[in-house]
Write a protein that holds these residues in place. Sequence first.
Motif, short mmCIF file in Angstrom:
data_model
loop_
_atom_site.label_atom_id
_atom_site.label_comp_id
_atom_site.label_asym_id
_atom_site.label_seq_id
_atom_site.Cartn_x
_atom_site.Cartn_y
_atom_site.Cartn_z
N LEU A 40 4.06 14.91 -1.71
CA LEU A 40 3.92 14.68 -3.22
C LEU A 40 2.51 14.13 -3.39
O LEU A 40 1.91 14.19 -4.35
CB LEU A 40 5.01 13.73 -3.76
CG LEU A 40 6.29 14.76 -4.26
CD1 LEU A 40 7.30 13.55 -4.38
CD2 LEU A 40 5.93 15.75 -5.26
N GLN A 41 2.02 13.20 -2.42
CA GLN A 41 0.85 12.56 -2.35
C GLN A 41 -0.44 13.30 -2.19
O GLN A 41 -1.36 13.26 -3.01
CB GLN A 41 0.83 11.29 -1.28
CG GLN A 41 1.47 10.11 -1.78
CD GLN A 41 1.16 9.00 -0.70
OE1 GLN A 41 1.67 9.12 0.36
NE2 GLN A 41 0.98 7.93 -1.28
N HIS A 42 -0.26 14.52 -1.55
CA HIS A 42 -1.43 15.29 -1.21
C HIS A 42 -1.08 16.71 -1.57
O HIS A 42 -1.82 17.66 -1.37
CB HIS A 42 -1.25 15.51 0.49
CG HIS A 42 -1.86 14.34 1.13
ND1 HIS A 42 -1.00 13.45 1.47
CD2 HIS A 42 -2.89 13.41 1.44
CE1 HIS A 42 -1.34 12.14 2.10
NE2 HIS A 42 -2.69 12.28 1.82
N GLU A 69 7.11 5.49 -8.11
CA GLU A 69 6.13 6.70 -8.04
C GLU A 69 6.72 7.93 -7.76
O GLU A 69 6.41 8.99 -8.30
CB GLU A 69 5.10 6.35 -7.11
CG GLU A 69 4.06 5.17 -7.52
CD GLU A 69 3.01 5.05 -6.87
OE1 GLU A 69 2.74 3.91 -6.30
OE2 GLU A 69 2.15 6.14 -6.44
N VAL A 70 8.05 7.90 -7.11
CA VAL A 70 8.72 8.98 -6.44
C VAL A 70 10.07 8.76 -6.66
O VAL A 70 10.68 7.73 -6.42
CB VAL A 70 8.14 9.19 -5.12
CG1 VAL A 70 9.31 10.39 -4.51
CG2 VAL A 70 7.00 9.71 -4.83
N TYR A 110 10.59 5.14 5.93
CA TYR A 110 10.02 4.59 5.06
C TYR A 110 10.41 3.21 4.67
O TYR A 110 11.57 3.14 4.65
CB TYR A 110 10.29 5.69 3.69
CG TYR A 110 8.94 5.62 2.77
CD1 TYR A 110 9.40 4.76 1.66
CD2 TYR A 110 7.85 6.07 3.01
CE1 TYR A 110 8.39 4.77 0.43
CE2 TYR A 110 6.83 6.04 2.20
CZ TYR A 110 6.95 5.43 0.86
OH TYR A 110 6.15 5.30 -0.04
N ASP A 115 0.81 -1.24 -0.03
CA ASP A 115 0.02 -0.14 0.04
C ASP A 115 0.86 1.30 -0.11
O ASP A 115 0.32 2.47 0.18
CB ASP A 115 -0.77 -0.07 1.12
CG ASP A 115 -1.80 -1.28 1.22
OD1 ASP A 115 -2.03 -1.64 2.57
OD2 ASP A 115 -2.29 -1.68 0.11
N THR A 116 2.17 1.13 -0.18
CA THR A 116 3.35 2.24 0.09
C THR A 116 3.66 2.36 -1.25
O THR A 116 4.40 1.47 -1.91
CB THR A 116 4.05 1.80 1.02
OG1 THR A 116 3.47 1.40 2.31
CG2 THR A 116 5.17 3.20 1.54
N PRO A 117 3.60 3.82 -1.68
CA PRO A 117 4.44 3.96 -3.05
C PRO A 117 5.97 3.63 -3.00
O PRO A 117 6.51 3.77 -1.96
CB PRO A 117 4.15 5.28 -3.31
CG PRO A 117 2.88 5.77 -2.35
CD PRO A 117 3.09 4.88 -1.30
N ARG A 164 8.14 13.45 -8.85
CA ARG A 164 7.21 12.46 -9.19
C ARG A 164 8.04 11.64 -10.35
O ARG A 164 8.83 12.36 -11.13
CB ARG A 164 5.84 13.01 -9.94
CG ARG A 164 4.95 13.91 -8.68
CD ARG A 164 3.63 14.22 -9.34
NE ARG A 164 3.02 15.04 -8.53
CZ ARG A 164 2.33 14.43 -7.32
NH1 ARG A 164 2.16 13.27 -7.23
NH2 ARG A 164 1.89 15.54 -6.49
N VAL A 211 7.23 12.16 0.51
CA VAL A 211 6.36 11.33 -0.23
C VAL A 211 4.96 11.78 0.07
O VAL A 211 3.97 11.76 -0.60
CB VAL A 211 6.58 9.74 -0.01
CG1 VAL A 211 5.36 8.85 -0.55
CG2 VAL A 211 7.96 9.35 -0.53
N GLU A 212 4.60 11.80 1.45
CA GLU A 212 3.22 12.31 1.93
C GLU A 212 3.08 13.91 1.11
O GLU A 212 1.75 13.96 0.79
CB GLU A 212 3.53 12.59 3.35
CG GLU A 212 3.29 11.13 3.92
CD GLU A 212 3.30 11.37 5.77
OE1 GLU A 212 3.08 10.32 6.50
OE2 GLU A 212 3.34 12.60 6.02
#
Length: 511
Positions: free
Chosen positions: A420-422, A397-398, A347, A315-317, A459, A417-418
């Motif tokens: 970039l996700q939001h 993804e990153v 991470y 579930d983790t990029p 990204r 990462v958080e």
Amino acid sequence: MSYEAMDAINTIKVMNTVKAVSTERLAGRYSYLEREGLLPLPVQGGVTLVVELRHAQWSAECLRLLLQHSGSSVRLIAVPMTAEFPLQPLSEQFSGEPSLVFLPFAAGNYRVNEALAYAETSFVVLLEDTVMVSPGWLGNLLWPPIDDPVVGVVAPRSSSEWGEGLERLHFAGYSELSAYVAHTLDKRQGEWSYADVLGGACLLMARDVLLRVGGFDSSLVDRRLIIADWCLRARMQGASLALSDPVYVHVLHPLEEGAAENNASNAAASEGEQAYRRKWNLQGSPAAAGPLQIPVDLSGCLPQPSIPLGRHTADTPLVTTVVYFEENWTAADSRERQQTLQEGQSYSNIRWVWVRDSWSQSFPEFPVHERDAVITVHGEKPWLHALENISALYGSEVVVYLSASAAYDSRYIEKLVEILQHSRADIVVSSDFAADEPGQRPETGGITQLLPLERIAHRSGITPGKLMKREGFLRSLALIPDPDLSVGYAGELAGGRDKIQPSAHGGEGHL
């Protein structure tokens, strides 16, 4: 001699034995503290308190009491358990408290396990925001694992604990509670007993046991079953459970809680109960609404797998972390720095790519994991070319860039990462460098022309821009971002701007 006299003599013998054991125990405790230099808190490195937030009317008082009565070496991580919990006003009340952090609610993610993964102290306490503590609670809760190192889980007495730990009391106010606790701490000092299961609102765990057992099984729904299940798994891993007699914590209970919970989550609780009974081979036993059921013999139960702490990697990029060595690092220094960076990041789903200029014809040994890679080139131009094209070589993804010579906080990659996700940014830069280079950060709406590569994440699937050497820095790199890409800032992330230098003669690197 009469039976009465014999009974009196036996009673005196028992009392003397208990007194001797107690004196021996207390002497052992003091020797331990004196030897380790741990007075007054009997644990090195402090304690992490993970607080489950469910009751907005009590959570602020719970956190305040924990900060006031747990000592200066504790760290608090507060986790909202529902999407409706009003986190912002609570976090604003404690905005100036450096030892308290909040993990926002994330649907489908049991963030208690994530909070436990962040704990780096020898002991961790998991408790609900209904718990009201008083002076001396934590220090005395830590004694059983010192008396018996096999003890890895301890609970205080409270109105939510099971069996002998259950104690339902009422107090007119906090001063009355504190007076009672002070009395019991003095009266029952040093006493504790082994337990078969624990299930109350407060649970202390040794971190080494936590790492062996893993996280809590949230599929069981009911918190008492979640805690009991974890305790049984801890016993299967060889840890003993203990109930602390001197320590009492007061647990508040909402008057409307019973009816509301029964009406809202009856079906889920029933499924959790069935899952618990299947897990511990209790299907043949009649379901009892009162005492918590546990297996009589754990050897007859199937071994239970460890539940990963934090988010599952599926579930983790996936993040490609590119580490570049801009100075002439020896093989020994390189390996040491590699291990420090890999083990220091929280991470979990990372593909590490190490880009090195050998500066000579040598190719020193540099061990990597199966999916990781080492790119070793000879000369500055190939080194820059490899870095510019790295994002096209590995699917993720990153992409995060790290300098082997920079210092990073343990959650550095996770935070980038958080963000970039939001956010809608294509590139994120940790803006802590702006303190040293104030001219580099743009005004709102502007485009940064020069960004330090060691503080960049972007990204995947894009070419972030062009690399160049930074003037005044030995082989230190900057990114000129593509003008079509949006740049965002991540605030203070790095945890320090200290530089790590390779040793001059092949020895150990240092901060």
